[in-house]
Design an enzyme around this catalytic site. Structure first.
Site, PDB file in Angstrom:
ATOM      1  N   SER A 170       0.834  -1.199   0.000  1.00 60.52           N
ATOM      2  CA  SER A 170       0.000   0.000   0.000  1.00 60.52           C
ATOM      3  C   SER A 170       0.875   1.257   0.000  1.00 60.52           C
ATOM      4  O   SER A 170       1.707   1.430  -0.888  1.00 60.52           O
ATOM      5  CB  SER A 170      -0.959  -0.039   1.193  1.00 60.52           C
ATOM      6  OG  SER A 170      -1.897   1.015   1.131  1.00 60.52           O
ATOM      7  N   ASP A 235     -10.032  -4.098  -5.069  1.00 65.11           N
ATOM      8  CA  ASP A 235      -9.443  -3.141  -4.123  1.00 65.11           C
ATOM      9  C   ASP A 235     -10.271  -1.860  -4.104  1.00 65.11           C
ATOM     10  O   ASP A 235     -10.433  -1.193  -5.125  1.00 65.11           O
ATOM     11  CB  ASP A 235      -8.000  -2.830  -4.535  1.00 65.11           C
ATOM     12  CG  ASP A 235      -7.207  -2.134  -3.447  1.00 65.11           C
ATOM     13  OD1 ASP A 235      -7.771  -1.253  -2.776  1.00 65.11           O
ATOM     14  OD2 ASP A 235      -6.017  -2.459  -3.264  1.00 65.11           O
ATOM     15  N   HIS A 264      -8.504  -4.396  -0.424  1.00 63.18           N
ATOM     16  CA  HIS A 264      -7.220  -3.763  -0.112  1.00 63.18           C
ATOM     17  C   HIS A 264      -6.511  -4.436   1.060  1.00 63.18           C
ATOM     18  O   HIS A 264      -5.285  -4.464   1.094  1.00 63.18           O
ATOM     19  CB  HIS A 264      -7.445  -2.279   0.207  1.00 63.18           C
ATOM     20  CG  HIS A 264      -6.179  -1.486   0.296  1.00 63.18           C
ATOM     21  ND1 HIS A 264      -5.375  -1.247  -0.797  1.00 63.18           N
ATOM     22  CD2 HIS A 264      -5.566  -0.892   1.358  1.00 63.18           C
ATOM     23  CE1 HIS A 264      -4.328  -0.532  -0.419  1.00 63.18           C
ATOM     24  NE2 HIS A 264      -4.411  -0.300   0.874  1.00 63.18           N
TER      25      HIS A 264
END
Length: 287
Positions: A170, A235, A264
């Site tokens: 991320s 996501d 995610h």
């Protein structure tokens, strides 16, 4: 990284759109620290102590495999580092740049489980303003943080670049891409990567503006190491299109892992996640 409100959009474009301001609005969510470092009588050696905020408390055996220390960045901040020794004969060490809203105290249990399953040791750190790190979160600090972690890993443990795998998750893909664009390493893993801050906030953005934050899409073409891109197709934070764009721009990208139905924060729960990592590390990198 969420969408911006009308008020925030006005602030973004009515105020000078400096990258640091965009970064602060879009990205950084440091949690309340879940750990502390307790020093011995000499003040030179630390042990990890988890607070009640941590979701998982470790056994003594787990604590014994975690070595922690502080290092200083080029921007003057002191950041915590942790070496998690999962495998005594591990060929590779992952330099892991974690995601948002977590710190080392929350991540080390994941590192123990991951490292033991893929036969790697894991070295990680907290960004400025996260956990017990000094300073404030910013894009420039983040780049200095990963550089300091890299230098500490090399100097303290004597690990060669070809035996280091850079892993970013991320927001952690931002410092990972920056470091990987400047050093050749054993491999790079980009998990739920973003192309740039503006492209997350405004999905129709087609170019990198001078005030954009986290312009990873413009750096990945400079990565000379093998790159494994991992992204969930559903996501909801960083759209799947970011993973595709990063993959297409990497000169030495290997077969990516697109996790069908993953969002995610749950890619790791799918069986193909560990399978792909094992194949990449134990077979593809060896060959």
């Amino acid at each position: 990284m969420n969408g911006l409100s009308c008020n925030e959009l006005c602030c973004l474009f009515c105020c000078p759109p400096f990258p640091s301001r965009i970064a602060a609005k879009l990205a950084f969510l440091p949690p309340e620290a879940t750990y502390s470092f307790v020093s011995d009588e000499t003040g030179n050696k630390y042990t990890l102590h988890l607070t009640e905020k941590a979701e998982w408390q470790y056994s003594q055996r787990e604590l014994d495999c975690i070595e922690v220390f502080m290092t200083r960045t080029s921007r003057g901040n002191r950041i915590p580092c942790a070496m998690v020794r999962c495998c005594p004969n591990a060929k590779y060490t992952l330099l892991f740049s974690h995601g948002n809203a977590v710190d080392l105290g929350q991540m080390t249990s994941f590192y123990i489980g991951l490292g033991s399953r893929i036969n790697c040791n894991i070295f990680s750190y907290d960004y400025s303003g996260y956990g017990r790190a000094s300073g404030k979160p910013s894009e420039k600090n983040m780049y200095a943080d990963v550089e300091a972690a890299w230098q500490a890993l090399r100097a303290r443990y004597g690990i060669s670049p070809e035996n280091i795998i850079l892993y970013g998750q991320s927001i952690g893909t931002v410092p990972t891409v920056d470091l990987a664009s400047r050093y050749e390493v054993g491999a790079v893993i980009l998990h739920s990567a973003l192309t740039s801050g503006m492209r997350v906030a405004f999905p129709q953005t087609k170019r990198t503006w001078f005030f954009d934050a986290f312009p990873s899409i413009d750096k990945v073409s400079k990565i000379t190491s093998p790159v494994l891109v991992i992204h969930g197709t559903d996501d909801e934070v960083i759209d799947f299109s970011h993973g595709l764009a990063i993959y297409e721009r990497c000169p030495r990208a290997v077969e990516p892992l697109w996790v069908e139905g993953a969002g995610h924060n749950d890619v790791e729960l799918f069986g193909q996640y560990l399978e792909r990592l094992k194949q990449f590390i134990t077979m593809e990198l060896v060959n």
